[in-house]
Design an enzyme around this catalytic site. Structure first.
Site, mmCIF file in Angstrom:
data_model
loop_
_atom_site.group_PDB
_atom_site.id
_atom_site.type_symbol
_atom_site.label_atom_id
_atom_site.label_comp_id
_atom_site.label_asym_id
_atom_site.label_seq_id
_atom_site.Cartn_x
_atom_site.Cartn_y
_atom_site.Cartn_z
ATOM 1 N N THR A 1 3.757 -18.449 19.895
ATOM 2 C CA THR A 1 4.960 -17.838 20.477
ATOM 3 C C THR A 1 5.800 -18.834 21.261
ATOM 4 O O THR A 1 5.269 -19.784 21.840
ATOM 5 C CB THR A 1 4.566 -16.682 21.415
ATOM 6 O OG1 THR A 1 3.657 -17.188 22.394
ATOM 7 C CG2 THR A 1 3.917 -15.542 20.655
ATOM 8 N N THR B 1 -9.568 -27.006 20.023
ATOM 9 C CA THR B 1 -8.136 -27.026 19.726
ATOM 10 C C THR B 1 -7.296 -27.159 20.986
ATOM 11 O O THR B 1 -7.742 -26.798 22.071
ATOM 12 C CB THR B 1 -7.730 -25.738 18.959
ATOM 13 O OG1 THR B 1 -6.325 -25.715 18.792
ATOM 14 C CG2 THR B 1 -8.146 -24.475 19.708
ATOM 15 N N ASP C 1 -11.494 -29.286 14.337
ATOM 16 C CA ASP C 1 -10.150 -29.122 14.884
ATOM 17 C C ASP C 1 -9.562 -27.855 14.241
ATOM 18 O O ASP C 1 -10.105 -27.358 13.253
ATOM 19 C CB ASP C 1 -9.341 -30.372 14.490
ATOM 20 C CG ASP C 1 -7.884 -30.267 14.870
ATOM 21 O OD1 ASP C 1 -7.612 -29.803 15.979
ATOM 22 O OD2 ASP C 1 -7.031 -30.634 14.049
ATOM 23 N N LYS C 2 -8.466 -27.321 14.786
ATOM 24 C CA LYS C 2 -7.863 -26.120 14.187
ATOM 25 C C LYS C 2 -6.633 -26.464 13.353
ATOM 26 O O LYS C 2 -6.644 -26.333 12.140
ATOM 27 C CB LYS C 2 -7.490 -25.103 15.267
ATOM 28 C CG LYS C 2 -6.875 -23.819 14.676
ATOM 29 C CD LYS C 2 -6.446 -22.845 15.746
ATOM 30 C CE LYS C 2 -5.125 -23.217 16.380
ATOM 31 N NZ LYS C 2 -3.954 -23.071 15.487
ATOM 32 N N THR C 3 -5.577 -26.951 14.013
ATOM 33 C CA THR C 3 -4.310 -27.176 13.331
ATOM 34 C C THR C 3 -4.425 -28.313 12.322
ATOM 35 O O THR C 3 -4.775 -29.427 12.691
ATOM 36 C CB THR C 3 -3.196 -27.490 14.357
ATOM 37 O OG1 THR C 3 -3.221 -26.465 15.345
ATOM 38 C CG2 THR C 3 -1.834 -27.537 13.708
ATOM 39 N N PHE D 1 10.603 -31.866 25.325
ATOM 40 C CA PHE D 1 9.352 -31.135 25.562
ATOM 41 C C PHE D 1 8.289 -32.119 26.047
ATOM 42 O O PHE D 1 8.183 -33.217 25.533
ATOM 43 C CB PHE D 1 8.888 -30.492 24.251
ATOM 44 C CG PHE D 1 7.582 -29.743 24.372
ATOM 45 C CD1 PHE D 1 7.561 -28.401 24.703
ATOM 46 C CD2 PHE D 1 6.365 -30.396 24.167
ATOM 47 C CE1 PHE D 1 6.365 -27.723 24.827
ATOM 48 C CE2 PHE D 1 5.164 -29.720 24.298
ATOM 49 C CZ PHE D 1 5.173 -28.378 24.621
ATOM 50 N N ARG E 1 -7.046 -25.370 24.552
ATOM 51 C CA ARG E 1 -6.391 -26.279 25.493
ATOM 52 C C ARG E 1 -7.279 -27.505 25.761
ATOM 53 O O ARG E 1 -7.557 -27.873 26.894
ATOM 54 C CB ARG E 1 -6.084 -25.563 26.818
ATOM 55 C CG ARG E 1 -5.066 -24.440 26.689
ATOM 56 C CD ARG E 1 -3.675 -24.988 26.576
ATOM 57 N NE ARG E 1 -2.639 -23.966 26.635
ATOM 58 C CZ ARG E 1 -1.593 -23.930 25.823
ATOM 59 N NH1 ARG E 1 -1.473 -24.834 24.864
ATOM 60 N NH2 ARG E 1 -0.659 -23.013 25.947
ATOM 61 N N ASP F 1 -4.504 -25.550 21.214
ATOM 62 C CA ASP F 1 -3.706 -24.320 21.251
ATOM 63 C C ASP F 1 -4.085 -23.399 22.396
ATOM 64 O O ASP F 1 -5.147 -23.538 23.001
ATOM 65 C CB ASP F 1 -3.870 -23.559 19.931
ATOM 66 C CG ASP F 1 -2.605 -23.647 19.094
ATOM 67 O OD1 ASP F 1 -1.586 -24.060 19.647
ATOM 68 O OD2 ASP F 1 -2.640 -23.307 17.908
#
Length: 906
Positions: free
Chosen positions: A457, A536, A256-258, A403, A618, A538
């Site tokens: 961003t 990820t 995983d990344k985060t 959100f 994604r 992201d």
């Protein structure tokens, strides 16, 4: 892939696990007696068994292995008088001991899981009860929660080494049957030959050692203990003690990344206003603009100055979020009593912490505080901001649009108390906001620039509303919310009527900092031949940037970004373009991946597996697990998954080896994993040192235990063939039990302390790890070598004893058995690569136990004979002939063809 059940058992399981029918739920507040249906408890459960299923479950797991099932059949056969060979306890005692050890180990694992679940559930419960006031109702609990539905049932993972040893035991069984047939054939099929055949099978049953599983299982527990006691990787927990060797055989690492590669701690890095950009070094300019704009009265709106644009942007960021300030040591309960006056409230910065569902939001609000506009209070109806001069500004929350992963944006409508102005603020991902804001020529380009810097961003926009416009919106919105049909669509349509031609205020960039030592760790893993796939949720640009900055993709490597594809034709063209690239990392989005897998699964996986690194962005939790299963199906290599959050659990459970990190997202991943670590950098030592040792030691231990059984079976075969192929045991009763236990158990088990390479060397030369993945330490080749050694030694020991025995047959047993014990102790010494003081102690204890027991073994040994010099020299000669050639061969092999690790350690 076809998920339909195959066969009866799977059909039964499929029927049992059929999805529960979903019904409408009615919740009676304050009237528990009216609740007709019982709902699942809101508790985390990672256990594999319960009180009823424990014993059958463990027995099934044991007897599904050919080895243990075979011994159960052999032990049961001893109840048939015509098949009985020797004493019953020589068969049932070892089997009972093996099962007892296994059950104790599984029980300890299960109790640990139960304690961890209890600890977690009590933590969750205390969080719920701390406030004392009910402010909401939880509708879905326990196994009906989304996070639990995302995870699969804990399964019993079986290591590759166990499967390899299981295959070898089947080969040994075949050899045993062939040997028995040869004996019966040489007998000439006389008398009840079929019964004799079975007696021979039982007689040679030691070819397959029952102590193999128990030795390996105890070894695994020892490796787990060593991992948890390693001071270089503090806080590491081994949650599954059955697969430590898997850590030494990994080819694919899916991460995983985060929160795994990054810290999940956001820091505000950049504010872009279109014409001007502010970075970390120019934040003081923003601060002075904010102080200035709140110090002077508002100027008439002609053309917007930079100062007013900064003011608008910072105010929007300070208002558009779901953050709540919390005061730990509040005066007069300020944080829990919104109606208390401002004078009562202790808004000092020391007491304040921010809470939100998104760390990005917290980073933004912290930043507005640092430049002078501070969020000091929030409740359901209002927000309060403090200006640089200390004035409190109140804004009433009229509407809030949370959100969602579909909308990728959030909005809020506020009314300023002082002026009565109504403003609609919105922020979200650039893909969602690009069509909502007014035309501009900089947004897309700057978003790309920031993403290339590794920043996440957000686009911030606003729209001023008149009282009439807002009232019109509110009535339509409330009407839509009351609709019975297509409510969600109607509500979305009303909100979208507001989301038009919004004024673009700014673009923000926050950075998720890398975990400590991520770069050297990923480089170490890459040099070890491990292919790393980053999965990820992201966006593509951010994921690509993190892949570069973390050195997941090496500096000199190209990156192929797989273009978005939506149908078979596009996927075909893009795969062809990718095929032409060589030695480059692949970056692909979850949607494109799904299209490729639908039409070209085999081709895609084949191409992706050739890449040194793959980044899937994604990606949903289900896709993460699907990718793990794909690699398992299409390659014979072992996979490892590592993550820190609940969305990584399904991937961790699907992998051959799952590693969880205790992160900011809680302990769900670490509790569901096979191994839990506190930092990503610990994975280097876990694999290079502990993975290597566990695999090498288990391979040596497994083969040595097999050798111990094969050598005695060879002696039995020689003995039977000399004495007219009689199915009579060579060694009876206690000699057989003692041989596999007190006489050789400690030295053989001391092989779990052996190491071929020092830990520092294994970390300095990760290339050594590549050899392990080829599985050379335990293969049919190494096994064949051990078979030849066993046949040679067994033949020498038996023939030697028969050639040198004195007058009586009883001396054959004394000479051959003593030489056998000495040979085994010398063979352990020959196998050891690095001596440990406990190994020497084990050898001496075993020798001492044997010599001491000779005094009590009158039934098998002639005491007057074994105390003579004749006995001693005969035993020494036979032992020397059985062991010396092997020592010479080992010396010559190390001299002329040394293994790679010995070159480093010399």
């Amino acid at each position: 892939t076809d998920r339909r059940p195959k066969g009866c058992c799977e059909c039964l399981v499929h029927t049992c696990r059929r999805k529960k029918e979903l019904k409408v739920r009615t919740v009676w507040l304050g009237h528990p007696e009216k609740c007709e249906e019982k709902y699942p408890k809101n508790a985390i459960k990672n256990q594999k068994y319960n009180i009823v299923t424990f014993v059958p479950g463990v027995l099934y797991q044991q007897f599904k292995f050919f080895l243990n099932l075979y011994f159960l059949v052999v032990a049961c056969s001893q109840f048939v008088p015509s098949l009985k060979i020797g004493y019953l306890y020589t068969y049932w005692a070892p089997l009972g001991f093996v099962l007892a050890v296994t059950m104790v180990r599984e029980a300890v694992d299960e109790v640990r899981r139960c304690r961890r679940d209890k600890e977690m559930n009590s933590q969750l419960y205390s969080k719920l009860t701390v406030r004392g006031t009910v402010i909401g109702v939880v509708i879905y609990t326990g196994k009906e929660m989304r996070s639990v539905l995302n995870t699969s049932q804990s399964k019993n993972k079986v290591g590759l080494l166990d499967l390899e040893l299981n295959r070898l035991t089947k080969a040994l069984f075949l050899a045993q049957v062939v040997l028995s047939v040869v004996m019966v054939t040489l007998q000439g099929f006389l008398g009840p030959w079929f019964r004799n055949l079975f007696r021979f099978v039982v007689l040679f049953s030691y070819i397959i050692p029952i102590s193999l599983r128990v030795n390996l299982d105890m070894g695994k527990s020892a490796y787990g203990w060593m991992i948890m006691k390693d001071e270089n990787i503090p806080g590491t927990v081994v949650r599954t003690s059955t697969i430590p060797e898997e850590l030494g055989r990994l080819v694919y690492l899916l991460t995983d990344k985060t929160g795994t590669l990054t810290q999940n701690e956001m820091v505000f890095k950049r504010l872009h206003l279109g014409t001007v950009s502010y970075g970390m070094d120019t934040m003081d300019e923003i601060q002075s603009h904010i102080i200035q704009s709140y110090a002077q009265p508002p100027a008439p709106k002609v053309r917007k100055s930079v100062s007013s644009r900064i003011h608008e942007a910072v105010k929007a960021i300070a208002l558009c979020h779901n953050v709540t300030p919390v005061y730990e040591s509040c005066v007069n309960g300020a944080s829990t009593e919104p109606e208390s006056t401002e004078a009562d409230q202790d808004f000092s910065d020391d007491n304040r912490t921010y809470q939100a569902s998104s760390p990005d939001d917290v980073a933004l609000v912290r930043w507005t505080e640092s430049v002078g506009l501070t969020l000091v209070n929030r409740d359901l109806t209002s927000l309060q901001l403090k200006t640089p001069a200390g004035h409190i500004l109140t804004y009433y929350i009229l509407q809030i649009f949370p959100f969602t992963s579909e909308s990728k944006r959030m909005g809020i409508i506020v009314r300023e108390e002082a002026t009565g102005d109504i403003t609609f603020y919105m922020k979200g991902a650039d893909v969602a906001m690009a069509s909502i804001v007014q035309y501009n020529d900089w947004l897309e380009e700057e978003c790309g620039n920031m993403a290339r810097e590794g920043l996440r961003t957000l686009v911030v926009a606003k729209k001023s509303l008149t009282e009439e416009q807002y009232q019109d919106f509110e009535s339509r919105y409330n009407q839509a919310k009351l609709s019975i049909h297509d409510r969600a669509l109607k509500v979305a349509a009303v909100v979208e009527s507001l989301e038009r031609e919004m004024e673009l205020l700014c673009l923000t960039g926050v950075e998720d900092q890398l975990q400590a030592d991520v770069r050297p760790t990923l480089e170490l893993l890459r040099n070890a031949g491990i292919k790393i796939w980053m999965l990820t949720g992201d966006k593509l640009e951010t994921a690509t940037c993190i892949a570069k900055s973390s050195h997941l993709v090496s500096r000199n490597q190209d990156i192929h970004v797989f273009k978005p594809v939506s149908n078979r034709g596009e996927a075909h063209l893009e795969l062809n373009a990718f095929r032409r690239k060589h030695d480059c990392a692949l970056v692909i989005s979850g949607d494109s991946l799904e299209v490729c897998l639908r039409y070209y699964e085999h081709e895609f996986v084949e191409l992706a597996c050739q890449c040194p690194a793959v980044v899937c962005c994604r990606c949903s939790p289900t896709q993460k697990a699907q990718i793990v299963r794909l690699l398992q199906q299409h390659t014979d290599n072992r996979t490892c998954a590592i993550g820190d959050g609940g969305n990584d659990v399904s991937m961790i459970q699907a992998a051959d080896c799952g590693i969880g990190i205790e992160g900011k997202e809680g302990k769900q991943a670490s509790l569901a994993a096979d191994f839990s670590i506190t930092q990503f950098k610990h994975i280097g030592r876990l694999l290079m040192v502990h993975g290597r040792n566990s695999y090498k030691r288990s391979a040596a231990l497994g083969q040595f235990v097999m050798h111990r059984g094969m050598i005695i079976s060879t002696m039995q075969a020689v003995f039977s063939s000399i004495f007219y192929f009689a199915s009579v045991p060579l060694y009876q009763g206690f000699l057989m039990v003692g041989y596999a236990t007190i006489y050789t158990m400690f030295p053989v088990f001391s092989l779990v302390l052996d190491q071929d390479v020092k830990p520092e060397m294994a970390l300095l030369y990760p290339e050594l790890y590549k050899d392990l993945t080829k599985g050379r330490s335990l293969s049919f080749k190494t096994f064949l070598i051990w078979v030849l050694i066993s046949v040679y030694q067994g033949g020498i020991l038996m023939y030697g004893a028969l050639v040198l025995f004195d007058q009586e047959f009883v001396h054959v047993v004394a000479i051959s058995f003593t030489a056998l014990i000495l040979t085994e102790l010398l063979m352990v010494a020959l196998t050891v690569r690095t001596w440990h003081w406990l190994m020497v102690v084990a050898e001496l204890i075993s020798l001492g136990c044997y010599l001491a027991s000779l005094a009590f073994l009158n039934e098998y040994f002639d005491l007057s004979f074994i105390t003579t010099w004749v006995f001693l020299w005969k035993v020494c000669v036979i032992t020397l002939v059985s062991c010396l050639p092997l020592y010479i061969i080992k010396y010559l092999k190390r001299k002329f063809s040394p293994p790679s690790y010995s070159k480093l350690s010399s």
